[in-house]
Enzyme design. Structure first.
Site, short mmCIF file in Angstrom:
data_model
loop_
_atom_site.label_atom_id
_atom_site.label_comp_id
_atom_site.label_asym_id
_atom_site.label_seq_id
_atom_site.Cartn_x
_atom_site.Cartn_y
_atom_site.Cartn_z
CD GLU A 178 4.48 -11.22 1.06
OE1 GLU A 178 4.67 -12.39 1.39
OE2 GLU A 178 3.70 -10.70 0.23
NE ARG A 179 2.02 -8.47 6.11
CZ ARG A 179 1.27 -9.18 6.78
NH1 ARG A 179 1.49 -9.20 7.97
NH2 ARG A 179 0.31 -9.95 6.40
#
Lengths: 252, 381
Positions: free
Chosen positions: B243-244
């Site tokens: 996600e990051r």
């Protein structure tokens, strides 16, 4: 139905361009894109090929570069490409271009040849008609709509007043206007498949065409700077002046 | 060595055009409505293969290398608002990676394949009113009753909440505390007991719908459990890293475009008889920002390359997430500043860019959490 589509790789119109100081020809970088106007022809060809169980062959002339423009059209779904890349053809006039394209098309089996009306970098606007004449087939030009039953093609030909309906039996050449169909986006899968599709690179000699550009550019002058337009101040009569100006420009 | 092949460049051109033609013309309307038609937009993306780039071809994925995701995120990041980038990121890199990695063939057929086609909108439900970056503090509880989980609790700040067809939920499934005893469960949003109790009103990312969810005796089949029961926290942590990376990649696309648009404006904008860009101070500041964004981009590429080689990208992804927050906030502030009064107007893109990008330092793990992770990894804590 076998469809050949004339396409052209051009320098990305969004980036800066330069002219060769000796020949005044456009310098073509390795990284080129598919001429935007050609996307309509490719899309039209794909739709026709899909409806009539056919194939789409791209035909092009110009420096290969890294083939990005050709791959773009292959990624949309075209089956293969023939590219005439010949140093001696640099700066060719429209008739030479047409001879080369016609010779390349003649080597293929085709029922229909599709081209855009004109290229974004050359703008001569006469290559499609010349190609048709050289191939000895009819040309239906400026199509805003194309229909075919597989053995004949009818189009709506754009005119100043509206459109004419014209048709011809195959084999036939059709030049299509921007907007004739909405070009599809290449899919991710299409992009990956495009690199496996055959691109046949040939020279003018391979086609039996004399490689000579047919023209030389003697000098190039910058276009005059645009002059300021005429300002109309509205004192109640401005609309008349605007209408008169439009009439003079033959817009209305 | 370049990470990008001609196919990556082709793909970049397609996504850029897609954003310009299918996203940007609708942004004003979507921002005003505080909603985007995600099924429609994802449907188009799915047809083009955007949503399944790295996923298994068996479920409609593209089997692509990770740098296609880099390209996709960078280009979606160039959109006229941040909302579509966030919603898409949730769909491809936040809600689905655990399912792809740990899901059974049946789960993937039922939930992953339609998500990759864009037919199902997805969400990730981890954060709670009292547990954000401190994931171990979550309280949502799933208690087993025969073949079903009975789930009670609430989830906060959930992106795509109002449109999602299923969510990847993290809940406590046993009495162990801390990092133990959590599980990931796929929750179809049409089950009884599922409720969006409030649509949240945000500073930015306004077109992206965000909700507060409440679960009251919500029943979900136990067969919807992902991977190993009790290992949900560990599975989710891996999903967070991906996600990051998405957020970091898309930040670069947005920041590069913001600097370019500002430079274009400053070439036109005449002050004291000459274009503003002739001021050396402005040139230097834009050069500084460009250098910061380039540094972030190269850090992203190093992270992506490491991930692609099968390495653990956590440390680099953590550093670049922290950096992405810093850089985008700085870029957003300066591009607005250089537009002057008009930059502060809602009608100018700089206002929305500032609001949207403020989130990078908070969402997906706040800056402070990134520093904490790094300090621990490097033995500083």
């Amino acid at each position: 139905m076998k469809v050949a589509v004339c396409v052209k790789q051009i320098p990305d119109p969004a980036s800066d361009y330069s002219l060769d100081p000796a020949t005044h020809n456009l310098v073509r970088p390795a990284e080129q894109v598919l001429d935007d106007t050609d996307r309509y022809g490719v899309e039209m060809a794909l739709q026709i090929a899909e409806q009539h169980e056919g194939s789409v062959t791209l035909v092009s002339m110009g420096p290969s570069g890294n083939l990005q423009g050709i791959r773009q059209a292959l990624a949309m779904g075209a089956d293969k490409a023939v590219l005439v890349d010949d140093e001696e053809l640099k700066g060719s006039d429209s008739l030479t271009t047409a001879k080369v394209l016609a010779a390349a098309i003649a080597r293929e089996e085709y029922d229909l040849v599709i081209a855009g009306t004109e290229s974004t970098d050359g703008y001569s606007g006469i290559v499609p008609q010349q190609v048709a004449a050289l191939l000895g087939i009819p040309s239906l030009t400026y199509a805003t709509q194309v229909d075919t039953d597989g053995s004949s093609v009818s189009i709506r030909r754009q005119t100043a007043a509206g459109y004419d309906e014209v048709s011809a039996s195959t084999p036939v050449l059709v030049s299509v206007t921007a907007g004739v169909v909405e070009p599809r986006y290449p899919t991710f899968k299409g992009i990956m498949q495009a690199k496996q599709k055959p691109v046949d690179t040939v020279t003018a000699g391979d086609l039996g065409v004399e490689a000579s550009p047919g023209q030389a550019i003697r000098s190039v002058q910058p276009a005059p700077a645009r002059e300021a337009g005429e300002k109309v101040v509205d004192e109640g009569e401005a609309h008349l002046q605007v209408v008169a100006a439009l009439e003079q420009a033959k817009v209305v | 060595m370049s990470h990008f092949t001609p196919e990556h460049h082709q793909f970049r051109r397609v996504v850029r055009e897609f954003v310009e033609q299918e996203i940007n013309p609708h942004v004003e309307e979507w921002e005003a409505a505080q909603m985007m038609p995600l099924h429609d937009v994802f449907g188009k993306m799915g047809e083009l293969g955007f949503l399944g780039l790295e996923y298994e071809p068996e479920y409609g994925g593209g089997g692509a290398d990770h740098f296609f995701t880099v390209v996709f995120a960078e280009e979606i990041g160039r959109a006229d608002h941040g909302g579509i980038g966030m919603a898409t990121g949730v769909q491809v890199d936040m809600a689905t990676p655990s399912l792809a990695k740990f899901g059974t063939p049946e789960q993937k057929e039922r939930f992953l394949a339609p998500a990759l086609r864009g037919e199902m909108v997805t969400s990730i439900a981890v954060t709670e009113p009292d547990a954000g970056s401190d994931v171990a503090a979550i309280r949502t509880r799933a208690v087993r009753d025969g073949d079903e989980w009975v789930i009670n609790g609430s989830k906060m700040y959930i992106t795509n909440a109002l449109q999602a067809d299923w969510m990847c939920l993290l809940a406590r499934t046993s009495e162990e505390g801390g990092y133990e005893g959590m599980s990931q469960i796929i929750v179809p949003t049409d089950v009884p007991g599922f409720e969006v109790s409030r649509k949240l009103d945000k500073l930015g990312m306004r077109a992206s719908d965000t909700g507060l969810l409440t679960f009251t005796d919500m029943r979900v089949p136990v067969e919807n459990t992902l991977g190993t029961e009790g290992m949900g926290f560990q599975q989710q942590m891996a999903q967070f890293v991906i996600e990051r990376m998405w957020a970091n990649y898309s930040s670069v696309g947005g920041a590069e475009r913001a600097i370019r648009r500002t430079a274009d404006y400053l070439r036109e904008r005449q002050v004291f008889g000459k274009p503003l860009i002739k001021q050396q101070y402005i040139q230097f500041k834009l050069a500084e920002l460009t250098a910061e964004v380039e540094a972030l981009k190269q850090l992203n590429y190093a992270t992506a390359a490491s991930y692609q080689r099968g390495g653990d990208p956590t440390r680099l992804a953590t550093i670049s997430k922290w950096k992405a927050g810093k850089v985008t906030r700085e870029v957003a502030d300066w591009v607005l500043q250089f537009h002057g009064g008009i930059g502060y107007m809602e009608e100018t893109w700089t206002a929305r860019y500032l609001r949207d990008n403020r989130l990078i330092s908070i969402g997906g793990g706040a800056d402070e959490v990134m520093l904490q992770v790094l300090a621990r990894m490097d033995g500083l804590a």
